[in-house]
Motif scaffolding. Structure first.
Motif, short mmCIF file in Angstrom:
data_model
loop_
_atom_site.label_atom_id
_atom_site.label_comp_id
_atom_site.label_asym_id
_atom_site.label_seq_id
_atom_site.Cartn_x
_atom_site.Cartn_y
_atom_site.Cartn_z
N GLU A 112 37.90 10.81 43.32
CA GLU A 112 36.81 10.11 43.90
C GLU A 112 37.10 8.86 44.57
O GLU A 112 37.55 8.13 44.00
N ARG A 162 32.79 2.71 44.80
CA ARG A 162 32.78 1.52 44.58
C ARG A 162 33.29 1.34 43.08
O ARG A 162 33.93 0.52 42.63
N ARG A 163 33.34 2.41 42.21
CA ARG A 163 33.80 2.28 40.79
C ARG A 163 35.27 2.60 40.72
O ARG A 163 35.86 2.24 40.24
N ILE A 212 35.12 -0.60 58.12
CA ILE A 212 34.17 -1.27 57.50
C ILE A 212 32.81 -0.61 57.91
O ILE A 212 31.74 -0.46 57.09
N LYS A 237 32.01 2.74 58.50
CA LYS A 237 31.84 3.87 57.95
C LYS A 237 31.64 3.44 56.19
O LYS A 237 31.23 4.38 55.51
N SER A 238 32.03 2.57 55.66
CA SER A 238 32.06 2.04 54.25
C SER A 238 30.78 1.11 53.88
O SER A 238 30.74 0.73 52.74
N SER A 239 29.88 1.17 54.94
CA SER A 239 28.76 0.23 54.81
C SER A 239 27.29 1.00 54.89
O SER A 239 27.46 2.22 55.30
N LYS A 240 26.37 0.57 54.15
CA LYS A 240 25.09 0.86 54.13
C LYS A 240 24.05 -0.15 54.59
O LYS A 240 24.64 -1.44 55.17
N GLY A 245 24.74 -3.63 52.89
CA GLY A 245 26.07 -4.24 52.52
C GLY A 245 27.29 -3.37 52.94
O GLY A 245 27.25 -2.12 52.97
N VAL A 246 28.41 -3.99 52.73
CA VAL A 246 29.63 -3.03 52.68
C VAL A 246 30.30 -2.72 51.40
O VAL A 246 30.16 -3.71 50.70
N ARG A 247 30.28 -1.78 51.21
CA ARG A 247 30.92 -0.92 49.93
C ARG A 247 32.24 -1.10 49.96
O ARG A 247 32.97 -0.88 50.68
N TYR A 256 34.77 0.40 49.00
CA TYR A 256 35.51 1.73 48.86
C TYR A 256 37.06 1.42 48.88
O TYR A 256 37.71 2.39 48.42
N ARG A 262 32.27 7.97 48.85
CA ARG A 262 30.79 8.07 48.57
C ARG A 262 30.45 7.32 47.63
O ARG A 262 31.08 6.73 46.90
#
Lengths: 279, 247
Positions: free
Chosen positions: A6, A9-10, A52, A54-57, A60-62, A64, A279
């Protein structure tokens, strides 16, 4: 199954770009008269923009990925993102928060009824073109190996980091192949670190991209060296390459020689396909 | 015969593992009279996916129809952009994501008022399943896991992405038998689980009906995530009980 951890963020992964900034990168490349260093800076900035995005919502920026750029030339290597606080591999939100400079552009946003609203948006730049001196490729890859080794130790369950090396020439300070082999041996629980090598060229002469066997490589010592330094592509990258029209067979290497600008963009998009797994 | 009673007996939602509830990008809605229901699943790569899913389900229960086309989407899209542009200025990466569009599935169910039955319409891979007094009733819009697309067609906030919606829409009309029928509206992770259970000869509706409350649903989901039978994704399950009686 390897290369299936996976990315979240974790459990972030990492991209490390190693970029040649020797004097030969002042040569013209492509049809628009840009130098290799100028074109590569544009390509890399757009890639970071894409990572950036693709890694954002909306909130904010996740985180990943950790992302770093090692540049080499003029007898030394350097952290090309040193204006961002912290080690060479920096959390993605830090890149968004600390661009080198910001350009302002107008962007059209749909209004849902067929019209558009025009908004002023920022276009960040992180990487500037530089071309100077010789090609300390071995030292730069040694630095990359050390950075990645420490990172992999600290992130044992991560999707394996990906190192993408871009050069237009031959090493001038020693043989980088043993360093590349050492990078190939680095690993997380999800697989070996991937090292991809891209040689950007004038377009004249033989070229190859994503070969399986060294027999496909042009008769040039530097070409063969970079092939041996390159990891095989995992399946999901092979599929990504096939969807872009490349004839990739199982065992295809993350390697290109004498490639042009379009192939460079494709290579980088395929090499950073892990963005689409986050994800 | 006619529908004598109809009620939503449960509605459960869970975000992806290690996410907060407000990060769940599924949405569901029911009309005031309960005769129209919808679920939607926002695409996780997009910006404001949760908002878009909510606007779609609210649009459906306000204007239930089997004819989902580009024109039908416009009011929801217009509302989406009103809400989003009210938050200007927005970061460059959000502007870029919005320019690429926000997408969601849509599954709608409309119960007939004069006859015992319902109509369903679907864009994308959210799933409707139902069981009758006789057992397995059916699934819609697909009947097997093999039919679940890896990249389903989705409803977009961008008008030019919706021109083919009507050709990508699946519709079905179902007559209900006498007695109780249970309908399960679910987003795709649950839908895949349900279809796999059916394929392996089990009765998945029994498991869903045994879930007494949200806590039980959360435990059930956690167990099935651990054993690999459920993929880590937003989960939405709305269960409706319909009773048909009369001559």
């Amino acid at each position: 199954m390897l290369y299936s951890a996976e990315i979240s963020r974790r459990n972030p992964s990492a991209f490390l770009f190693v970029i040649d900034q020797s004097s030969s990168m002042n040569d013209r490349w492509g049809r628009d008269g840009e130098t290799k260093s100028q074109a590569l800076a544009t390509i890399l900035n757009r890639l970071l923009y894409e990572i950036i995005t693709k890694s954002s919502k909306e909130d904010g920026v996740r985180h990943y990925f950790d992302v770093g750029v090692i540049a080499y030339g003029g007898g030394r290597w350097r952290d090309a993102l040193s204006f961002i606080p912290g080690p060479i591999l920096k959390p993605l939100p830090q890149l968004e928060a600390h661009p080198l400079r910001v350009e302002t552009r107008m962007q059209k946003i749909p209004d849902g009824a067929g019209g558009v609203i025009t908004q002023e948006v920022k276009f960040p730049v992180w990487f500037e073109p530089v071309a100077d001196g010789d090609t300390p490729m071995r030292e730069a890859l040694q630095a990359a190996a050390e950075v990645i080794a420490d990172w992999a130790d600290a992130h044992p369950s991560a999707f394996p980091p990906i190192v993408i090396h871009i050069t237009d020439g031959e090493p001038t300070t020693g043989d980088p192949e043993p360093i590349a082999r050492a990078i190939h041996q680095l690993q997380t629980d999800d697989g070996n670190v991937l090292l991809f090598n891209l040689h950007i060229g004038s377009g004249a002469g033989s070229k190859v991209i994503f070969p399986v066997s060294e027999t496909e490589v042009p008769p040039d010592a530097a070409a063969h060296l970079l092939f041996r330094m390159s990891s095989p592509l995992p399946d999901f990258m092979i599929q990504a390459g096939q969807s872009r029209g490349y004839q990739l067979a199982p065992g295809a290497r993350g390697y290109g020689y004498n490639v042009d600008m379009v192939e460079t963009v494709d290579f980088l998009n395929i090499g950073t396909q892990a963005i689409n797994l986050a994800r | 015969m006619r529908i004598e009673r109809m009620s939503i007996i449960s509605d459960y939602q869970l975000p992806k593992r290690d996410r907060s509830p407000d990060e769940c990008e599924d949405a569901w809605a029911a009309s005031t009279d309960g005769y129209a229901l919808a679920v939607a699943d926002g695409a996780s790569q997009a910006a404001y996916a949760r908002l878009w899913a909510r606007l779609l389900v609210e649009s459906f229960v306000e204007r239930p129809t089997l004819d989902i086309d580009a024109a039908w989407v416009i009011p929801a899209a217009r509302r989406f952009w009103e809400i989003v542009t009210a938050q200007l200025p927005i970061p460059w990466y959000v502007a870029e994501k919005l320019a690429r569009g926000t997408f969601a599935t849509l599954l709608g169910v409309v119960f007939a008022k004069d006859t015992p039955g319902f109509s369903a319409v679907a864009v994308g891979d959210s799933l409707l399943a139902w069981c009758t007094p006789h057992g397995h009733g059916g699934t819609f819009p697909v009947v097997s896991l093999d039919d679940m697309a890896s990249y389903p067609f989705l409803v977009s906030t961008l008008p030019n992405c919706n021109t083919a919606i009507s050709s990508q829409t699946v519709k079905r009309q179902v007559d209900l038998p006498r007695g109780d029928t249970f309908l399960f509206l679910m987003t795709d992770a649950l839908g895949r689980w349900y279809l796999r259970e059916l394929h392996e000869g089990r009765e998945p509706w029994q498991q869903l009906l045994e879930l007494a409350d949200q806590a039980a649903f959360a435990r059930w989901a956690s167990d099935n995530l651990e054993n690999g039978r459920l993929q880590d994704d937003d989960l939405t399950l709305v269960t409706v009980r319909v009773t048909v009686e009369g001559d």
